[in-house]
Design an enzyme around this catalytic site. Structure first.
Site, PDB file in Angstrom:
ATOM      1  N   HIS A 173      10.191  61.807  95.705  1.00 51.17           N
ATOM      2  CA  HIS A 173      11.015  61.307  96.802  1.00 51.17           C
ATOM      3  C   HIS A 173      12.468  61.750  96.625  1.00 51.17           C
ATOM      4  O   HIS A 173      12.953  61.898  95.496  1.00 51.17           O
ATOM      5  CB  HIS A 173      10.953  59.775  96.870  1.00 51.17           C
ATOM      6  CG  HIS A 173       9.617  59.263  97.307  1.00 51.17           C
ATOM      7  ND1 HIS A 173       9.331  57.924  97.391  1.00 51.17           N
ATOM      8  CD2 HIS A 173       8.495  59.926  97.686  1.00 51.17           C
ATOM      9  CE1 HIS A 173       8.081  57.772  97.823  1.00 51.17           C
ATOM     10  NE2 HIS A 173       7.556  58.974  97.997  1.00 51.17           N
ATOM     11  N   GLU A 214      15.439  60.353  96.904  1.00 49.50           N
ATOM     12  CA  GLU A 214      16.410  59.600  96.097  1.00 49.50           C
ATOM     13  C   GLU A 214      16.061  59.586  94.618  1.00 49.50           C
ATOM     14  O   GLU A 214      16.941  59.521  93.767  1.00 49.50           O
ATOM     15  CB  GLU A 214      16.613  58.189  96.660  1.00 49.50           C
ATOM     16  CG  GLU A 214      15.427  57.253  96.612  1.00 49.50           C
ATOM     17  CD  GLU A 214      14.514  57.372  97.832  1.00 49.50           C
ATOM     18  OE1 GLU A 214      14.104  58.487  98.188  1.00 49.50           O
ATOM     19  OE2 GLU A 214      14.178  56.302  98.395  1.00 49.50           O
ATOM     20  N   CYS A 248      11.596  53.003  98.382  1.00 45.82           N
ATOM     21  CA  CYS A 248      10.310  52.355  98.102  1.00 45.82           C
ATOM     22  C   CYS A 248      10.394  51.675  96.734  1.00 45.82           C
ATOM     23  O   CYS A 248      11.431  51.729  96.062  1.00 45.82           O
ATOM     24  CB  CYS A 248       9.192  53.393  98.120  1.00 45.82           C
ATOM     25  SG  CYS A 248       9.210  54.506  96.689  1.00 45.82           S
ATOM     26  N   CYS A 258      11.319  54.114  93.838  1.00 45.89           N
ATOM     27  CA  CYS A 258      12.710  54.577  93.845  1.00 45.89           C
ATOM     28  C   CYS A 258      13.681  53.431  93.593  1.00 45.89           C
ATOM     29  O   CYS A 258      14.685  53.602  92.896  1.00 45.89           O
ATOM     30  CB  CYS A 258      13.011  55.293  95.153  1.00 45.89           C
ATOM     31  SG  CYS A 258      11.985  56.771  95.346  1.00 45.89           S
TER      32      CYS A 258
HETATM   33 ZN   LIG Z   1      10.552  56.358  97.016  1.00 51.45          ZN
END
Ligand SMILES: [Zn+2]
Length: 168
Positions: free
Chosen positions: A72, A74, A102, A105
């Site tokens: 992802h 980030e 999420c 993260c």
């Molecule tokens: Zn994430």
């Protein structure tokens, strides 16, 4: 893509504060990254880490490219910032991301002790900064970043909606 549900839970943080020039630059960089992601078939989520006015890193989703569902935007940005700044904490940094983080993260943000998180769109299905849960501001965790939500929300949402509409 986004609903009121998540928003209401974020309490005093629900309205984005007036943005500073650094915030504008940070979210602009994250949005550019999100567009880059869309152009190569990745879900359009982008991120940037700034220290003061300086953009330290920018990243976008690479789940398809890397065949890695954990890649992802980030998370990549946080990992790259740690490496570039040769540190194990990002207390003096702000992470900008176009979509609410999420669980994975948000966990990484807490572990890396990111000082501040600014995100655009809410993610009612997976967001862990108020929508599904709140890892970033969990009272029992030992680090709680400052969170600003909904910055340039419409643009962030629009990119995601366009992307998924085109794929249908
Ligand atoms: Zn994430």
């Amino acid at each position: 893509m986004h609903k009121k549900a998540g928003k209401r839970e974020t309490g005093s943080e629900k309205r984005p504060r007036p943005t500073s020039p650094a915030d504008e630059a940070g979210m602009a960089a994250a949005l550019e990254e999100a567009r880059k992601a869309a152009s190569i078939g990745e879900v359009p989520v982008g991120a940037a880490v700034l220290r003061g006015d300086t953009v330290v890193v920018r990243a976008h989703n690479e789940s398809v490219t890397r065949r890695d569902p954990t890649a992802h935007a980030e998370l990549l940005a946080v990992q790259q910032a740690l490496s570039l700044l040769q540190t194990d904490r990002l207390g003096d940094c702000t992470l900008y991301v176009t979509l609410e983080p999420c669980a994975q993260c948000a966990g990484a943000i807490v572990l890396a002790k990111v000082g501040r998180v600014v995100f655009g769109a809410y993610d009612p299905k997976a967001g862990m900064a108020g929508s599904v849960g709140d890892v970033l501001r969990h009272p029992q965790l030992n680090h709680r970043p400052e969170v600003v939500a909904g910055v340039r929300e419409e643009e962030c949402v629009h990119l995601l909606e366009e992307f998924f509409r085109a794929r249908r």
